[in-house]
Write a protein that holds these residues in place. Structure first.
Motif, PDB file in Angstrom:
ATOM      1  N   VAL A   2       0.824  -0.998   0.079  1.00  0.00           N
ATOM      2  CA  VAL A   2      -0.038  -0.039   0.081  1.00  0.00           C
ATOM      3  C   VAL A   2       0.888   1.159   0.027  1.00  0.00           C
ATOM      4  O   VAL A   2       0.657   2.277  -0.703  1.00  0.00           O
ATOM      5  N   GLU A   3       1.927   1.109   0.718  1.00  0.00           N
ATOM      6  CA  GLU A   3       2.810   2.320   0.888  1.00  0.00           C
ATOM      7  C   GLU A   3       3.362   2.712  -0.639  1.00  0.00           C
ATOM      8  O   GLU A   3       3.728   3.658  -0.948  1.00  0.00           O
ATOM      9  N   GLN A   4       4.015   1.659  -1.242  1.00  0.00           N
ATOM     10  CA  GLN A   4       4.324   1.877  -2.735  1.00  0.00           C
ATOM     11  C   GLN A   4       3.186   2.415  -3.695  1.00  0.00           C
ATOM     12  O   GLN A   4       3.651   3.175  -4.251  1.00  0.00           O
ATOM     13  N   LYS A   5       2.084   1.809  -3.658  1.00  0.00           N
ATOM     14  CA  LYS A   5       1.079   2.466  -4.414  1.00  0.00           C
ATOM     15  C   LYS A   5       0.679   3.743  -3.926  1.00  0.00           C
ATOM     16  O   LYS A   5       0.490   4.616  -4.847  1.00  0.00           O
ATOM     17  N   ARG A   6       0.678   3.977  -2.787  1.00  0.00           N
ATOM     18  CA  ARG A   6       0.322   5.406  -2.155  1.00  0.00           C
ATOM     19  C   ARG A   6       1.422   6.375  -2.825  1.00  0.00           C
ATOM     20  O   ARG A   6       1.110   7.664  -3.423  1.00  0.00           O
ATOM     21  N   ALA A   7       2.977   6.105  -2.748  1.00  0.00           N
ATOM     22  CA  ALA A   7       3.947   6.881  -3.312  1.00  0.00           C
ATOM     23  C   ALA A   7       3.897   7.227  -4.747  1.00  0.00           C
ATOM     24  O   ALA A   7       3.945   8.270  -5.296  1.00  0.00           O
ATOM     25  N   TYR A   8       3.411   6.046  -5.376  1.00  0.00           N
ATOM     26  CA  TYR A   8       3.404   6.041  -7.044  1.00  0.00           C
ATOM     27  C   TYR A   8       2.134   6.934  -7.188  1.00  0.00           C
ATOM     28  O   TYR A   8       2.263   7.810  -8.266  1.00  0.00           O
ATOM     29  N   ALA A   9       0.872   6.887  -6.569  1.00  0.00           N
ATOM     30  CA  ALA A   9      -0.068   7.756  -6.874  1.00  0.00           C
ATOM     31  C   ALA A   9       0.230   9.098  -6.840  1.00  0.00           C
ATOM     32  O   ALA A   9      -0.135  10.015  -7.314  1.00  0.00           O
ATOM     33  N   LYS A  10       0.781   9.451  -5.865  1.00  0.00           N
ATOM     34  CA  LYS A  10       1.126  10.837  -5.369  1.00  0.00           C
ATOM     35  C   LYS A  10       2.024  11.409  -6.492  1.00  0.00           C
ATOM     36  O   LYS A  10       2.137  12.385  -6.914  1.00  0.00           O
ATOM     37  N   ALA A  11       3.337  10.524  -6.951  1.00  0.00           N
ATOM     38  CA  ALA A  11       4.425  10.906  -7.864  1.00  0.00           C
ATOM     39  C   ALA A  11       3.424  11.092  -9.323  1.00  0.00           C
ATOM     40  O   ALA A  11       4.001  12.129 -10.003  1.00  0.00           O
ATOM     41  N   LEU A  12       2.535  10.194  -9.724  1.00  0.00           N
ATOM     42  CA  LEU A  12       1.822  10.407 -10.834  1.00  0.00           C
ATOM     43  C   LEU A  12       0.871  11.765 -10.988  1.00  0.00           C
ATOM     44  O   LEU A  12       0.783  12.235 -11.946  1.00  0.00           O
ATOM     45  N   THR A  13       0.243  11.827  -9.750  1.00  0.00           N
ATOM     46  CA  THR A  13      -0.462  13.072  -9.662  1.00  0.00           C
ATOM     47  C   THR A  13       0.224  14.305  -9.722  1.00  0.00           C
ATOM     48  O   THR A  13      -0.051  15.222 -10.528  1.00  0.00           O
ATOM     49  N   GLU A  14       1.373  14.335  -9.168  1.00  0.00           N
ATOM     50  CA  GLU A  14       2.315  15.508  -8.975  1.00  0.00           C
ATOM     51  C   GLU A  14       2.776  15.797 -10.641  1.00  0.00           C
ATOM     52  O   GLU A  14       2.821  16.989 -11.007  1.00  0.00           O
ATOM     53  N   ALA A  15       3.156  14.628 -11.234  1.00  0.00           N
ATOM     54  CA  ALA A  15       3.543  14.824 -12.682  1.00  0.00           C
ATOM     55  C   ALA A  15       2.296  15.293 -13.493  1.00  0.00           C
ATOM     56  O   ALA A  15       2.362  16.316 -14.567  1.00  0.00           O
ATOM     57  N   SER A  16       1.272  15.011 -13.197  1.00  0.00           N
ATOM     58  CA  SER A  16      -0.061  15.475 -14.188  1.00  0.00           C
ATOM     59  C   SER A  16      -0.129  16.877 -13.849  1.00  0.00           C
ATOM     60  O   SER A  16      -0.722  17.451 -14.885  1.00  0.00           O
ATOM     61  N   VAL A  17      -0.044  17.207 -12.689  1.00  0.00           N
ATOM     62  CA  VAL A  17      -0.191  18.668 -12.260  1.00  0.00           C
ATOM     63  C   VAL A  17       0.710  19.463 -13.096  1.00  0.00           C
ATOM     64  O   VAL A  17       0.396  20.527 -13.673  1.00  0.00           O
ATOM     65  N   GLN A  18       2.070  19.189 -12.790  1.00  0.00           N
ATOM     66  CA  GLN A  18       3.159  19.918 -13.455  1.00  0.00           C
ATOM     67  C   GLN A  18       2.991  20.024 -15.013  1.00  0.00           C
ATOM     68  O   GLN A  18       3.160  21.058 -15.673  1.00  0.00           O
ATOM     69  N   VAL A  19       2.676  18.521 -15.870  1.00  0.00           N
ATOM     70  CA  VAL A  19       2.721  18.682 -17.061  1.00  0.00           C
ATOM     71  C   VAL A  19       1.313  19.212 -17.738  1.00  0.00           C
ATOM     72  O   VAL A  19       1.339  19.897 -18.782  1.00  0.00           O
ATOM     73  N   LEU A  20       0.188  18.797 -17.349  1.00  0.00           N
ATOM     74  CA  LEU A  20      -1.052  19.045 -17.691  1.00  0.00           C
ATOM     75  C   LEU A  20      -1.758  20.585 -17.288  1.00  0.00           C
ATOM     76  O   LEU A  20      -2.744  20.852 -17.939  1.00  0.00           O
ATOM     77  N   GLY A  21      -1.322  20.816 -16.052  1.00  0.00           N
ATOM     78  CA  GLY A  21      -1.688  21.992 -15.552  1.00  0.00           C
ATOM     79  C   GLY A  21      -3.079  21.808 -15.010  1.00  0.00           C
ATOM     80  O   GLY A  21      -3.757  22.728 -14.636  1.00  0.00           O
ATOM     81  N   CYS A  22      -3.525  20.775 -14.625  1.00  0.00           N
ATOM     82  CA  CYS A  22      -4.908  20.501 -13.673  1.00  0.00           C
ATOM     83  C   CYS A  22      -4.585  20.433 -12.393  1.00  0.00           C
ATOM     84  O   CYS A  22      -3.472  20.555 -11.752  1.00  0.00           O
ATOM     85  N   SER A  23      -5.605  20.455 -11.728  1.00  0.00           N
ATOM     86  CA  SER A  23      -5.671  20.328 -10.238  1.00  0.00           C
ATOM     87  C   SER A  23      -5.385  18.873  -9.544  1.00  0.00           C
ATOM     88  O   SER A  23      -5.711  17.888 -10.367  1.00  0.00           O
ATOM     89  N   ALA A  24      -4.714  18.655  -8.535  1.00  0.00           N
ATOM     90  CA  ALA A  24      -4.490  17.451  -7.983  1.00  0.00           C
ATOM     91  C   ALA A  24      -5.721  16.490  -8.100  1.00  0.00           C
ATOM     92  O   ALA A  24      -5.792  15.429  -8.200  1.00  0.00           O
ATOM     93  N   SER A  25      -6.715  17.360  -7.504  1.00  0.00           N
ATOM     94  CA  SER A  25      -8.065  16.641  -7.222  1.00  0.00           C
ATOM     95  C   SER A  25      -8.885  16.077  -8.365  1.00  0.00           C
ATOM     96  O   SER A  25      -9.758  15.277  -8.474  1.00  0.00           O
TER      97      SER A  25
END
Length: 62
Positions: A14-37
């Protein structure tokens, strides 16, 4: 609103999935300009016997 589907072999914590979800979300916000939510990440655990690559089941290559 990106929806990211991630298929992984079983066994990730679960910790690995949590960290991966956070990294994917942060990359999406940075690249796509969307909100994390707006970012959804869906994990699907797959047995190695249910995944084949190059015509061979991944469970046969262990």
């Amino acid at each position: 609103m990106p929806i990211i589907n991630v298929q992984l072999f079983e066994g990730r914590t679960v910790e690995q999935k949590r960290a991966y979800a956070k990294a994917l979300t942060e990359a999406s916000v940075q690249v796509l300009g969307c909100s994390a939510s707006a970012v959804d990440v869906i994990f699907s655990d797959v047995k190695k016997s249910d995944w084949a690559s190059g015509g061979k089941l991944c469970s046969d290559t262990e």
